[in-house]
Every structure is written in structure tokens, then in C-alpha cells.
Design an enzyme around this catalytic site. Structure first.
Site, PDB file in Angstrom:
ATOM      1  N   ASN A  91     -10.566  -2.487  -5.456  1.00 29.90           N
ATOM      2  CA  ASN A  91      -9.744  -1.605  -6.304  1.00 29.90           C
ATOM      3  C   ASN A  91     -10.282  -1.529  -7.735  1.00 29.90           C
ATOM      4  OD1 ASN A  91      -6.551  -2.715  -4.862  1.00 29.90           O
ATOM      5  ND2 ASN A  91      -7.888  -1.034  -4.232  1.00 29.90           N
ATOM      6  N   ASP A 148       0.828  -1.210   0.000  1.00 21.70           N
ATOM      7  CA  ASP A 148       0.000   0.000   0.000  1.00 21.70           C
ATOM      8  C   ASP A 148       0.867   1.267   0.000  1.00 21.70           C
ATOM      9  OD1 ASP A 148      -2.315   1.509   0.070  1.00 21.70           O
ATOM     10  OD2 ASP A 148      -2.433   1.509   2.248  1.00 21.70           O
ATOM     11  N   ARG A 190      -0.712   9.018 -10.288  1.00 24.42           N
ATOM     12  CA  ARG A 190      -0.758   7.795  -9.482  1.00 24.42           C
ATOM     13  C   ARG A 190      -0.071   6.622 -10.194  1.00 24.42           C
ATOM     14  NH1 ARG A 190      -4.038   7.558  -5.238  1.00 24.42           N
ATOM     15  NH2 ARG A 190      -4.348   5.323  -5.509  1.00 24.42           N
TER      16      ARG A 190
HETATM   17  C1  FPP Z   1      -2.109   0.224  -3.283  1.00 24.07           C
HETATM   18  O1  FPP Z   1      -1.629   1.544  -3.219  1.00 24.07           O
HETATM   19  C2  FPP Z   1      -1.506  -0.447  -4.423  1.00 24.07           C
HETATM   20  C3  FPP Z   1      -2.207  -0.931  -5.477  1.00 24.07           C
HETATM   21  C4  FPP Z   1      -3.675  -0.840  -5.591  1.00 24.07           C
HETATM   22  C5  FPP Z   1      -1.502  -1.543  -6.621  1.00 24.07           C
HETATM   23  C6  FPP Z   1      -0.242  -2.284  -6.252  1.00 24.07           C
HETATM   24  C7  FPP Z   1       0.394  -2.724  -7.488  1.00 24.07           C
HETATM   25  C8  FPP Z   1       1.721  -2.884  -7.667  1.00 24.07           C
HETATM   26  C9  FPP Z   1       2.732  -2.705  -6.606  1.00 24.07           C
HETATM   27  C10 FPP Z   1       2.201  -3.325  -8.999  1.00 24.07           C
HETATM   28  C11 FPP Z   1       1.717  -4.711  -9.213  1.00 24.07           C
HETATM   29  C12 FPP Z   1       2.147  -5.248 -10.472  1.00 24.07           C
HETATM   30  C13 FPP Z   1       2.041  -6.569 -10.781  1.00 24.07           C
HETATM   31  C14 FPP Z   1       2.547  -7.021 -12.068  1.00 24.07           C
HETATM   32  C15 FPP Z   1       1.469  -7.573  -9.885  1.00 24.07           C
HETATM   33  P1  FPP Z   1      -2.654   2.723  -3.388  1.00 24.07           P
HETATM   34  O2  FPP Z   1      -2.772   3.038  -4.833  1.00 24.07           O
HETATM   35  O3  FPP Z   1      -3.939   2.375  -2.705  1.00 24.07           O
HETATM   36  O4  FPP Z   1      -1.903   3.858  -2.638  1.00 24.07           O
HETATM   37  P2  FPP Z   1      -2.550   5.003  -1.760  1.00 24.07           P
HETATM   38  O5  FPP Z   1      -3.224   4.329  -0.598  1.00 24.07           O
HETATM   39  O6  FPP Z   1      -1.374   5.812  -1.338  1.00 24.07           O
HETATM   40  O7  FPP Z   1      -3.491   5.744  -2.648  1.00 24.07           O
END
Ligand code: FPP
Length: 234
Positions: free
Chosen positions: A69, A21, A34
Site C-alpha cells: 500500500n 478492505d 478515497r
Molecule cells: C483497504 O481498502 C484499506 C486500507 C488500505 C486502509 C485501511 C485503513 C483504515 C481502516 C484506517 C486505519 C486507521 C488507523 C489509525 C489504523 P482499499 O483502499 O484497498 O479499498 P478498495 O479495495 O475498495 O480500493
């Protein structure tokens, strides 16, 4: 990774799960879109995967996309899908070379069809991997997983015990996570591995995922190794 253990009761965590996260906030702080945060997160994910298996983990489960998500704006989802396409088409060969098996858990029917094909292809090509199992949770939700297991049991018309129930989950055959890490400052499970984490040790880091380096990962493991796992016993 060398960790001195005084009492020697706990070994290196066999199964580590990570809620990755903080990509969005990492990007926001740098005035970037983002998507740039997710790209930086993927880079970190690849580095930590390598590190975790080299250090002694046998199973690594990473929460990449929850069913919730999937409600995010199209632009963000398209960016994430582009990262999935890159990863599954270009990175799988590296997993084969490193002898790591890939499994994706979640309702992947919710993803674009070409990504589903790339996932199936990646799972097939890494099927002989013996060094470790990398589990990517994509379009994953623990409540949905549990409801689906219940429905399978109901359809089969049989009562289940804990072992049988576990075998109906996406994580069939995989031991429960020993250590569950969440980056990004929040302290919740967000519908991740709710059944499997009943006795997992939890570790929360204030660092945003792209900033969560191998040294931070080792710190989480050291913290875990200093704990006393009693599983409700004395
Ligand atoms: C949460 O952070 C993260 C995600 C929803 C996506 C995570 C994905 C990756 C690390 C890349 C994955 C790639 C593969 C190929 C599996 P957030 O966007 O909710 O962050 P925030 O809480 O700060 O908004």
C-alpha cells in the site's frame, strides 16, 4: 455477545484478525474521494474494536496498511497518515481507559518520523492494558516479516523449530488468529499473517469495510463457532 453452541467445542475466538478492505470502493460508490472511505473505515474500526473486546476477544489484529500500500499515490498516503496522527494522538487515551494494550506490527521505519514517535508513545502509554491486545498492522508485509525472522536466525547461527521461529516474528507471544475476516469481497490473504494463519478459520464478507457493522462481525463469529476445527486431524 451470546452465542448458543450445541457441541460446545469451540469457545469465543480468542484472537480475531481483520483485513479491512473496501474503503476505496465504498467512497467511489458515493462519489467521494478515497480519503473519505478511509475516514469512514477508521470510524468503523474504532466501533468494532470496542465491540470485539466487549464480546470476549482477547487479541484483535487489524490490517491497516501493507508494505505494498505504500506505493499508493502521495495524496492518498498523506490522507492515511493524517488519520494515523489523529488516532494515535487522540484515541490512545481511550485505550488506556478501556485497559487495552496497543502494539503496532510492521516496518514502521517506512513511516514519517512523527508517526513513529506517536506509535511508540501509544505503545508505552497502554503498556499496562490487561483487558486485551489491539495489534495494528501498519507498513506490514508477511513475507518481509518471515524473511527478517530467517535472517535473525541465520545471524544467530542457530537452527530453529516452529516455536523459536514464531518468537522471531512481530507477533511474538501472541497466539495465532482463530478467525481471520476479510471484508470487501476479495478472497485472498494479501501478504497478511501468512505464517500465523496456517490454521485460522477464514471468513469473507462481500461488505465494504465501512459497511461492516457489529452485527456483521457477530455473524462472522457465529459462523466460526459452528465450524469443526480439526487442525489436520480426524
Ligand atoms: C483497504 O481498502 C484499506 C486500507 C488500505 C486502509 C485501511 C485503513 C483504515 C481502516 C484506517 C486505519 C486507521 C488507523 C489509525 C489504523 P482499499 O483502499 O484497498 O479499498 P478498495 O479495495 O475498495 O480500493
Amino acid at each position: 455477545m451470546k452465542v448458543q453452541k450445541e457441541r460446545g467445542e469451540i469457545a469465543y475466538p480468542r484472537h480475531i484478525a481483520v483485513i479491512m478492505d473496501g474503503n476505496g470502493r465504498w467512497a467511489k460508490k458515493r462519489l467521494l474521494p478515497r480519503g473519505a472511505g478511509h475516514r469512514a473505515g477508521l470510524k468503523r474500526m474504532i466501533e468494532l474494536t470496542e465491540h470485539a473486546f466487549l464480546s470476549g476477544a482477547q487479541y484483535l489484529t487489524l490490517y491497516a496498511l501493507s508494505t505494498e500500500n505504500l506505493q499508493r499515490p502521495k495524496e492518498e498516503l498523506d490522507g492515511l497518515y493524517a488519520l494515523f496522527r489523529d488516532y494515535f494522538s487522540e484515541h490512545v487515551e481511550k485505550l488506556v481507559k478501556k485497559d487495552i494494550r496497543l502494539r503496532v506490527i510492521g516496518d514502521i521505519s517506512l513511516l514519517p518520523e512523527d508517526i513513529v514517535s506517536l506509535i511508540r508513545d501509544g505503545e508505552g502509554r497502554t503498556a499496562e492494558g490487561k483487558r486485551g491486545l489491539l495489534i495494528l498492522a501498519i507498513a506490514y508485509g508477511a513475507r518481509q516479516e518471515i524473511v527478517s525472522a530467517v535472517n535473525q536466525a541465520v545471524r544467530a547461527g542457530e537452527e530453529v523449530d516452529e516455536e523459536k521461529f514464531s518468537s522471531l516474528l512481530y507477533t511474538e507471544g501472541v497466539p495465532a488468529p482463530d478467525l481471520l475476516i476479510r471484508t470487501g469481497k476479495e478472497k485472498r490473504l494479501s501478504n497478511f499473517l501468512l505464517w500465523q494463519s496456517a490454521y485460522s478459520e477464514l471468513y469473507f464478507s462481500d461488505k465494504m469495510f465501512p459497511d461492516f457493522k457489529c452485527a456483521d462481525f457477530d455473524k462472522a463469529v457465529s459462523d466460526y463457532l459452528a465450524r469443526d476445527r480439526r487442525y489436520g486431524k480426524v
